[in-house]
Design an enzyme around this catalytic site. Sequence first.
Site, PDB file in Angstrom:
ATOM      1  CG  HIS A  38       3.458  23.564 -11.536  1.00 20.61           C
ATOM      2  ND1 HIS A  38       4.136  22.395 -11.318  1.00 20.61           N
ATOM      3  CD2 HIS A  38       2.826  23.407 -12.711  1.00 20.61           C
ATOM      4  CE1 HIS A  38       3.922  21.574 -12.331  1.00 20.61           C
ATOM      5  NE2 HIS A  38       3.134  22.165 -13.179  1.00 20.61           N
ATOM      6  CE  LYS A  48      -6.957  14.403 -15.924  1.00 14.47           C
ATOM      7  NZ  LYS A  48      -8.029  13.483 -15.524  1.00 14.47           N
TER       8      LYS A  48
END
Length: 878
Positions: free
Chosen positions: A140, A545
């Site tokens: 990440h 998104k």
Amino acid sequence: MADIDARLREDVHLLGELLGNTIREQRGAEFLDKIERIRKGAKAGRRGSAEGAEQLSASVDGLGDDELLPVARAFNQFLNLANIAEQYQLMHRRDDTQPLPFESRVLPELLDRLKTEGHTPDALARQLSKLEIELVLTAHPTEVARRTLIQKYDAIAAQLAALDHRDLNSTERAQITSRLQRLIAEAWHTEEIRRIRPTPVDEAKWGFAVIEHSLWHAIPNYLRKADHALHAATGLNLPLEAAPIRFASWMGGDRDGNPNVTAIVTREVLLLARWMAADLYLRDVDNLAAELSMQQASDALRARVGDSAEPYRAELKRLRERLRATRNWANASLSETLPAPEAVLRDNRELLDPLLLCFQSLHECGMGVIADGPLLDCLRRAVTFGLFLVRLDVRQDSSRHCAAMTEITDYLGLGRYEEWDEQTRIDFLLRELNNRRPLLPGYFKPAADTAEVLATCRVVAAAPTASLGSYVISMAGSASDVLAVQLLLKEAGLQRPMRVVPLFETLADLDNAGPVIEKLLGLPGYRSRLHGPQEVMIGYSDSAKDAGTTAAAWAQYRAQEKLVEICREQQVELLLFHGRGGTVGRGGGPAHAAILSQPPGSVAGRFRTTEQGEMIRFKFGLPDIAEQNLNLYLAAVLEATLLPPPPPQPSWRTMMDQMAADGVGAYRAVVRENPEFVEYFRQATPEQELGRLPLGSRPAKRREGGVESLRAIPWIFAWTQTRLMLPAWLGWEAALSKALERGEGTVLAQMREQWPFFRTRIDMLEMVLAKADSDIARLYDERLVSAELQHLGAHLRDLLSQACNVVLGLTGQKQLLAHSPETLEFISLRNTYLDPLHLLQAELLSRSRSREASLDSPLELALLVSVAGIAAGLRNTG
């Protein structure tokens, strides 16, 4: 609660004071006074003092370029120290008058409840021991803290524990404080930020370090407690070879959008995992050999070692030699391809059997108390981690497979695969899967992209079965996407079953997930190759998104329901793989509540989920905290399996359908349909700068373009830095407001009260709204956004206010999170250190955009430190 608040503030004050001493020693008293003025201004500003806010702003504006980096570092370190204090507080600070934390009592209480519900002891023991939970560790970009610093932070936590004894005399207390001072000074004088982007191998090593320093210790501890809870409830024990929770990884296997993850990298990471596993077991076996000096042994052990005076040591010596041979071979194979010598361990039984033999012998000879110590711990690790530590998943985008197939069919003179309709593709793929001859001649020379896809398939085919997890296809949309990967793997020489997993991630793909799986399972040529459950991955990041979290959450729920129904009809077991992020906008939030909010039947003893890099440290970075989170996963999956929630009422479904439509409409009106939005986003947030910073091995964009071209992580991350948190709530304000306008408040209240799915969504929404901050977002706008776009920022802040008000109305509170004063306290504590970092970041962005600065300039480094500090301060919304 007041006691916890006081103790937490006491620890934070102490750590802050020691950091202040370090800063004064290096930079002088005058510089420390500046830091203190900024902190006090932030504190006063939070209490509503206009004078304090002005003092804060003036102090930051007045900083010279040479002061920006040390000021950013100071507040970043403050936040990391506050995190350490909070984690310690949550874990340890309880005296005998306080109840055990929820995480420690959740499993015993659940087992008692299940018995009351009529589950027999045998059924409970059987179900608990056969649970299959897999936590998939992923890299990440927001996990920017270096391993060196993480180890220092762990040492600071250990000293807080040492200080937390009432019987310490003044000398002992002074010694511990002195050690804390030294550790904090070491952290301050260690550069906290990587100046170069990590490689995928660096990321994989970071994941292995979490296992080495934390999970290796947590696994036997949580299993010991689970065994104790099971025995207390049922009189039965957890079998030695039960491993309800195992680990997989994407680090070094996830090549979706990351050209740095190549077949060579994947092979290297597989070997590193094997090396690391052998090394960890060697340490365990060395310790066991030192402890197991006993002479008395069972006939079975004697048959193996003869009349040795130290039979346990003799057996462990053999195992130690094989582990050493395995480690040496894996290390040598990193630089050249070598055949594995006979001594190399290939099968987990070769590791387990010697340990089991010693364990059973000790029990037979009346030494069970010895067997149930470190030897049992080593056995539990061997069952959980095996010879390969983690199973490595491979992930690639469906378009890469389609392009490879197109080049192949073009070369063979069969036409262009990408131009074929779905049925033509399926017919061709099944025909070739059933054909014994190779598809390609040996002299085929593909283009670079196709060569890389084929090389990856060859690495998969050559790797030991137990070292690999699933082959995940991102942006999957059809049955042929799965069959194409199966054919490419067959062509590479794979002769064993491997799970090929479609990942459905846009709103349209989620709606289409059921029909795609129904089509696949209806193909005899596919069913004959399906060994074990049908695995399907649900994408949370890209669907949110694409459509906002209101519509995405409902689409994810409905897709899972449909998949459960189809697999039940087809008599195929289903394994759902949840691609959750650490943030609410990417499906994140407390795992226990999330699991219990899944559709009935979707968690049938199996659960697979991603654990994102920045959350891995907070959930699994310390053994005690890892143990608590493993307890939560175990209890939640057991409860969701044996006590699934009832299906939603028809009126709730109708309500969610309407709210999803209202939510996606409101979300897309802002994000997709407003022509000014993308430009505003790029001015108001550090999105452009994030792409330049060395945050992770993967590029921030899939391709050039607008919001749709951004990867989900930088999209969320950019809004989090400015505290608008837009992706996590946009759409809900319209969906909930319109429901109330239609007079459906009673139904909403009923849904929140009786439906875990909806209650969890609202709880997550409330948490993220409590961390959002209009004033901070306005501050970024004032410094960074052009006058003609300011109105859009004001509009978005109005929508945020609307979202807060409607949630307060729904929950009947006067303040967000009023029901959770502990969480409010933690947020309040951090804001004092976050506010200066936000103000500093806005100033840094303003200065950075007005001049050219190299990536290693103090300005850019200060910007990177501010990004890391804000991410650390906001944690699960970071």
